[in-house]
Scaffold this active site. Structure first.
Site, PDB file in Angstrom:
ATOM      1  N   ALA A 247     -20.494  -2.541 -82.154  1.00 45.66           N
ATOM      2  CA  ALA A 247     -21.173  -1.953 -83.313  1.00 45.66           C
ATOM      3  C   ALA A 247     -20.747  -2.700 -84.563  1.00 45.66           C
ATOM      4  O   ALA A 247     -19.741  -3.414 -84.565  1.00 45.66           O
ATOM      5  CB  ALA A 247     -20.800  -0.481 -83.456  1.00 45.66           C
TER       6      ALA A 247
ATOM      7  N   TYR B 194     -23.956   3.522 -92.375  1.00 46.22           N
ATOM      8  CA  TYR B 194     -23.330   3.417 -91.041  1.00 46.22           C
ATOM      9  C   TYR B 194     -23.780   4.595 -90.159  1.00 46.22           C
ATOM     10  O   TYR B 194     -24.281   4.400 -89.048  1.00 46.22           O
ATOM     11  CB  TYR B 194     -21.805   3.370 -91.186  1.00 46.22           C
ATOM     12  CG  TYR B 194     -21.067   3.538 -89.873  1.00 46.22           C
ATOM     13  CD1 TYR B 194     -21.239   2.621 -88.833  1.00 46.22           C
ATOM     14  CD2 TYR B 194     -20.210   4.615 -89.664  1.00 46.22           C
ATOM     15  CE1 TYR B 194     -20.569   2.785 -87.623  1.00 46.22           C
ATOM     16  CE2 TYR B 194     -19.527   4.781 -88.465  1.00 46.22           C
ATOM     17  CZ  TYR B 194     -19.719   3.863 -87.442  1.00 46.22           C
ATOM     18  OH  TYR B 194     -19.065   4.024 -86.245  1.00 46.22           O
TER      19      TYR B 194
END
Ligand SMILES: NC(=O)c1ccc[n+]([C@@H]2O[C@H](COP(=O)([O-])OP(=O)(O)OC[C@H]3O[C@@H](n4cnc5c(N)ncnc54)[C@H](OP(=O)(O)O)[C@@H]3O)[C@@H](O)[C@H]2O)c1
Length: 292
Positions: A60, A125
């Site tokens: 990620a 995010y």
């Protein structure tokens, strides 16, 4: 079982590789040089010829400030990357185990979040990770999504410059002799070894779905630091601080504790308390913990 692990050199990915190897599975560790998540061709190339039974995605873009400044990059990896993986694994009929975050919540509930709670991320995010979850849920029915929190492990967190919170506290204590830590942000600090164990356990069943997957219990960052210093017998002057003293450019949830409700309902929860996870990480006996 043939298991491909994406993010294999990362903090969590390294432990996941270890866990499946220990179980005798055929492990395919994939690093960033083997696979570029945001590129569908790269994902297909890395996975198609290997035909894994299970694909675990630990990769990620998770530096919160960087995601905020570069939303396109965050969505490319965390959302489109997850979509690419879901499409390719569905085509291969592989199970997809995808790691997500407590930052999908805004923290205003003030009590542990369960899987049924409606997410409302405060930053890019969290939004990009939530979009990734939705792609996985809609594109590959054979999926597990694990939302975890405040990770620390024996390998460096590559996305955050190397040091996890535990090692950072110990380094600061040695260097300065005093440390100030926020007491008004509450989390469930979670050891990557326990998340890896949970992933390996889930891979052996077909109870697909969304799971909260964190250590049991909760603490503020200050309480976590206090426990770290007590367990490691570190002589340091520890002071309480408030989040407003360290104004972050990007909003973060003040309370992001998750309850492993779905894991418990399925009798699949492997997590111990955050104190036990910390004892194990520091290599000290569990009964030495003072916060039980
Ligand atoms: N760390 C935390 O406190 C925390 C908390 C909650 C949830 N999570 C989630 O937990 C997961 C694991 O985190 P972690 O701490 O293990 O992260 P990490 O140590 O930064 O590892 C992530 C790995 O992903 C790789 N990667 C990054 N972008 C990629 C891309 N586009 N394609 C392929 N590989 C890529 C990185 O390789 P390079 O370094 O070579 O780019 C790195 O090896 C992530 O999904 C994160 O969102 C983390």
């Amino acid at each position: 079982m043939k298991v491909a692990i994406i993010g294999a050199k990362g903090q969590l990915g390294g432990d996941v590789v270890e866990k499946f190897a220990e179980a005798g599975d055929d492990v395919i560790p994939l690093t960033h040089s083997d696979i570029e998540l945001e590129n569908l061709d790269s994902v297909a190339r890395a996975l198609s010829s290997r035909e894994p039974d299970v694909v675990v995605n630990t990769a990620a873009l998770h530096q919160v400030e960087r995601c905020e400044q570069r939303p396109g990059d965050a969505y490319a990896v965390n959302a489109i990357g997850a979509r690419n993986l879901a499409m390719v694994t569905q085509g291969l009929r592989s199970v997809l185990i995808h790691v997500s975050t407590d930052y999908v919540f805004d923290g205003k509930k003030g009590a542990p979040y369960v899987e049924e709670n409606v997410p409302l991320p405060l930053n890019v995010y969290g939004n990009s990770k939530l979009a990734g979850e939705y792609f996985v849920r809609t594109l590959n029915p054979r999926h597990f999504i694990l939302r975890t929190s405040a990770l620390y492990g024996k390998r460096p967190c590559l996305g955050k410059g190397g040091l996890n919170f535990v090692d950072l506290m110990l380094k600061l204590a040695r260097k300065r002799g005093h440390v100030r830590v926020v007491h008004d942000e509450v989390v469930s600090p979670t050891a990557t070894s326990q998340v890896a164990k949970q992933i390996a356990a889930l891979s052996r069943c077909d109870a697909y779905g969304l799971y909260h997957a964190t250590a049991e219990g909760e603490c503020s960052w200050y309480e976590f630091a206090k426990e770290i210093f007590q367990l490691s017998n570190t002589d340091v002057h520890l002071e309480v601080a408030t989040a407003s003293e360290f104004p972050a450019k990007t909003p973060r949830p003040r309370y992001s504790v998750l309850e492993n409700s779905a894991l418990k309902n399925h009798r699949l929860n492997v997590f111990t308390s955050w104190q036990e996870g910390l004892c194990e990480y520091l290599g000290v006996a569990v009964h030495a913990s003072v916060c039980d």
